[in-house]
Design a protein around this motif. Structure first.
Motif, mmCIF file in Angstrom:
data_model
loop_
_atom_site.group_PDB
_atom_site.id
_atom_site.type_symbol
_atom_site.label_atom_id
_atom_site.label_comp_id
_atom_site.label_asym_id
_atom_site.label_seq_id
_atom_site.Cartn_x
_atom_site.Cartn_y
_atom_site.Cartn_z
ATOM 1 N N ALA A 142 0.783 -1.309 -0.105
ATOM 2 C CA ALA A 142 -0.058 -0.100 -0.008
ATOM 3 C C ALA A 142 0.967 1.215 0.005
ATOM 4 O O ALA A 142 1.986 1.246 0.478
ATOM 5 N N ILE A 143 0.342 2.322 -0.765
ATOM 6 C CA ILE A 143 0.763 3.431 -0.744
ATOM 7 C C ILE A 143 -0.241 4.582 -0.642
ATOM 8 O O ILE A 143 -1.157 4.539 -1.030
ATOM 9 N N GLY A 144 0.032 5.509 0.354
ATOM 10 C CA GLY A 144 -1.187 6.573 0.332
ATOM 11 C C GLY A 144 -0.579 7.780 1.062
ATOM 12 O O GLY A 144 0.620 8.168 1.300
ATOM 13 N N PHE A 145 -1.616 8.735 1.086
ATOM 14 C CA PHE A 145 -1.524 10.118 1.652
ATOM 15 C C PHE A 145 -2.354 10.403 3.045
ATOM 16 O O PHE A 145 -3.472 10.005 2.886
ATOM 17 N N ASP A 146 -1.721 10.696 4.064
ATOM 18 C CA ASP A 146 -2.501 11.015 5.283
ATOM 19 C C ASP A 146 -2.333 12.380 5.668
ATOM 20 O O ASP A 146 -1.355 12.974 5.769
ATOM 21 N N TYR A 147 -3.343 13.059 6.225
ATOM 22 C CA TYR A 147 -3.383 14.421 6.732
ATOM 23 C C TYR A 147 -4.061 14.034 8.438
ATOM 24 O O TYR A 147 -5.108 13.578 8.469
ATOM 25 N N SER A 148 -3.129 14.587 9.022
ATOM 26 C CA SER A 148 -3.598 14.335 10.525
ATOM 27 C C SER A 148 -3.568 15.796 11.198
ATOM 28 O O SER A 148 -2.722 16.564 10.999
ATOM 29 N N ARG A 149 -4.620 16.012 12.322
ATOM 30 C CA ARG A 149 -4.521 17.417 12.740
ATOM 31 C C ARG A 149 -4.517 16.881 14.408
ATOM 32 O O ARG A 149 -5.016 16.256 15.098
ATOM 33 N N VAL A 150 -3.490 17.987 14.917
ATOM 34 C CA VAL A 150 -3.146 17.549 16.604
ATOM 35 C C VAL A 150 -3.567 18.878 17.259
ATOM 36 O O VAL A 150 -3.343 20.054 16.890
ATOM 37 N N GLU A 151 -4.415 18.731 18.258
ATOM 38 C CA GLU A 151 -4.890 19.729 18.954
ATOM 39 C C GLU A 151 -4.586 19.455 20.449
ATOM 40 O O GLU A 151 -4.800 18.245 21.136
ATOM 41 N N GLY A 152 -3.260 20.121 21.073
ATOM 42 C CA GLY A 152 -2.702 19.863 22.298
ATOM 43 C C GLY A 152 -2.943 21.063 23.481
ATOM 44 O O GLY A 152 -3.128 22.015 23.091
ATOM 45 N N ASN A 153 -3.099 20.514 24.561
ATOM 46 C CA ASN A 153 -3.538 21.400 25.651
ATOM 47 C C ASN A 153 -4.834 22.178 25.443
ATOM 48 O O ASN A 153 -4.849 23.486 25.339
ATOM 49 N N LEU A 154 -5.974 21.445 25.139
ATOM 50 C CA LEU A 154 -6.994 21.940 24.907
ATOM 51 C C LEU A 154 -7.664 22.796 25.997
ATOM 52 O O LEU A 154 -7.629 22.268 27.066
ATOM 53 N N GLY A 155 -8.002 24.006 25.828
ATOM 54 C CA GLY A 155 -8.655 24.776 26.789
ATOM 55 C C GLY A 155 -7.496 25.398 27.693
ATOM 56 O O GLY A 155 -7.903 26.309 28.710
ATOM 57 N N ASP A 156 -6.321 25.249 27.242
ATOM 58 C CA ASP A 156 -5.067 26.106 27.855
ATOM 59 C C ASP A 156 -4.629 27.297 27.085
ATOM 60 O O ASP A 156 -4.627 27.002 25.729
ATOM 61 N N LEU A 157 -4.305 28.396 27.644
ATOM 62 C CA LEU A 157 -3.740 29.200 26.889
ATOM 63 C C LEU A 157 -2.248 28.937 26.095
ATOM 64 O O LEU A 157 -2.173 29.408 25.226
ATOM 65 N N ASP A 158 -1.661 28.146 26.798
ATOM 66 C CA ASP A 158 -0.460 27.638 26.211
ATOM 67 C C ASP A 158 -0.764 26.338 25.204
ATOM 68 O O ASP A 158 -0.288 25.152 25.511
ATOM 69 N N ARG A 159 -1.416 26.647 24.005
ATOM 70 C CA ARG A 159 -2.031 25.770 23.208
ATOM 71 C C ARG A 159 -1.083 25.398 22.318
ATOM 72 O O ARG A 159 -0.449 26.354 21.695
ATOM 73 N N ARG A 160 -0.977 24.493 21.701
ATOM 74 C CA ARG A 160 -0.306 23.872 20.541
ATOM 75 C C ARG A 160 -1.063 22.998 19.672
ATOM 76 O O ARG A 160 -1.949 22.219 19.995
ATOM 77 N N SER A 161 -0.980 23.253 18.408
ATOM 78 C CA SER A 161 -1.934 22.870 17.442
ATOM 79 C C SER A 161 -1.022 22.528 16.193
ATOM 80 O O SER A 161 0.069 23.153 15.889
ATOM 81 N N MET A 162 -1.163 21.260 15.425
ATOM 82 C CA MET A 162 -0.278 20.878 14.456
ATOM 83 C C MET A 162 -0.946 20.317 13.400
ATOM 84 O O MET A 162 -1.858 19.666 13.510
ATOM 85 N N ASN A 163 -0.548 20.614 12.230
ATOM 86 C CA ASN A 163 -0.813 20.007 10.986
ATOM 87 C C ASN A 163 0.271 18.880 10.514
ATOM 88 O O ASN A 163 1.452 19.294 10.259
ATOM 89 N N LEU A 164 -0.082 17.746 10.038
ATOM 90 C CA LEU A 164 0.838 16.743 9.636
ATOM 91 C C LEU A 164 0.496 16.255 8.326
ATOM 92 O O LEU A 164 -0.812 15.619 8.392
ATOM 93 N N ILE A 165 1.189 16.410 7.416
ATOM 94 C CA ILE A 165 0.883 15.757 5.982
ATOM 95 C C ILE A 165 1.929 14.532 5.609
ATOM 96 O O ILE A 165 3.197 14.988 5.679
ATOM 97 N N SER A 166 1.264 13.651 5.495
ATOM 98 C CA SER A 166 2.486 12.175 5.460
ATOM 99 C C SER A 166 2.272 11.339 4.034
ATOM 100 O O SER A 166 1.034 11.187 3.647
ATOM 101 N N LEU A 167 3.247 10.977 3.741
ATOM 102 C CA LEU A 167 3.335 9.999 2.706
ATOM 103 C C LEU A 167 3.517 8.590 3.340
ATOM 104 O O LEU A 167 4.737 8.279 4.188
#
Length: 289
Positions: free
Chosen positions: A258-283
């Motif tokens: 198999a070979i594919g493309f993946d999109y993932s969204r990371v939401e870290g520290n939800l509800g915290d002011l020191d919030r971290r969000s991340m977009n990951l695009i992968s082969l």
């Protein structure tokens, strides 16, 4: 004179009686015939009233005796009927054909390697911005963009439902996803290197078969994620971030590969002011066994 007449009539009667062969059967019937041949098991003859007709055959075991036209005879009472041999029954040949595994729709364990590009937005509170007109310190929040490239390892399982030969839905579980993320720009004062740990993400899979070897999947999943679970020596332990990761994936399958493309969204520290969000695009490149 009378004696001569009686003798003549007797001779004539005897000649007429034995002018043909007579086959006496064990069931009491008789056949007037012309015996042609006697073999070890049968008697071949023509019917007396059909001398030019078809030859016939009777088993010796069915005959009691034969009186020939010349007055001689053969007795066959001692000939026993041969037992009928039981036919040898040959069991039907069964061709055992093992069905080849359907790598598209059969459940299986998947193993994938992934090459990832990531973009992280990190909010940091408590940033000193200066003093106001009264001399009080002013603190605010800054947002920093960090770019990553990384490599991933993902292990999972898939199960499908239904009997369609073209499309089947199913469920999938990603038992583990590990990622090493490197900031190539070096513009982050905190995280030049990061890592991602995502245990037991679950979701749906949809498999479409084009032919016996080729198909594709469209998948979606969601689960927990931990950023910087194992900090390098220059990280502090309070930088571990718990969050949620969700995403979609499209991949083409050829047999078990198999070979594919993946999109993932990371939401870290939800509800915290020191919030971290991340977009990951992968082969992704892998296989399902």
């Amino acid at each position: 004179m009378r004696t001569l007449l009686i003798a003549s009539l007797f001779s004539l009667f005897s000649f007429m009686s034995f002018s043909q062969d007579v086959i006496f059967m064990k069931d009491g019937s008789k056949i007037e015939a012309k015996v042609i041949e006697i073999t070890s098991s049968s008697i071949k003859y023509n019917r007396y009233d059909q001398p030019d007709g078809p030859s016939r055959t009777v088993y010796k075991s069915k005959v009691k005796e034969i009186i020939y036209e010349n007055g001689t005879w053969d007795n066959f009472e001692s000939v026993e009927e041969e037992p009928t041999a039981e036919p040898v029954r040959t069991p039907p040949t069964r061709t055992s054909r093992r069905k080849e595994k359907d790598f598209m729709f059969s459940p299986g364990f998947s193993f994938e390697g992934m090459l990832t590009y990531g973009m992280e937005d990190r909010n940091t509170t408590g940033i000193f911005l200066g003093y106001d007109q009264f001399g009080y310190a002013i603190y605010g929040t800054s947002t920093e963009r960090v770019n990553y490239i990384g490599i991933n390892l993902r292990l999972g399982s898939k199960w499908y439902f239904g009997k369609s030969e073209k499309y089947r839905p199913g469920i999938q579980v990603s038992w583990l996803r590990l990622a090493l993320l490197i900031n190539p720009d070096g513009n982050s004062s905190q995280n030049p290197i990061g890592n991602l740990f995502a245990p037991v993400n679950a979701g749906f899979t949809n498999a479409i078969k084009f032919n016996e070897n080729l198909g594709m999947e469209v998948n979606a999943s969601v689960g927990f994620v931990i950023l910087d679970l194992v900090p390098p020596p220059f990280f502090s332990s309070d930088q571990n971030v718990l969050g949620i990761m969700y995403g979609v994936e499209a991949k083409f399958r050829y047999d078990k590969l198999a070979i594919g493309f993946d999109y993932s969204r990371v939401e870290g520290n939800l509800g915290d002011l020191d919030r971290r969000s991340m977009n990951l695009i992968s082969l992704s490149v892998g296989a399902k066994f």
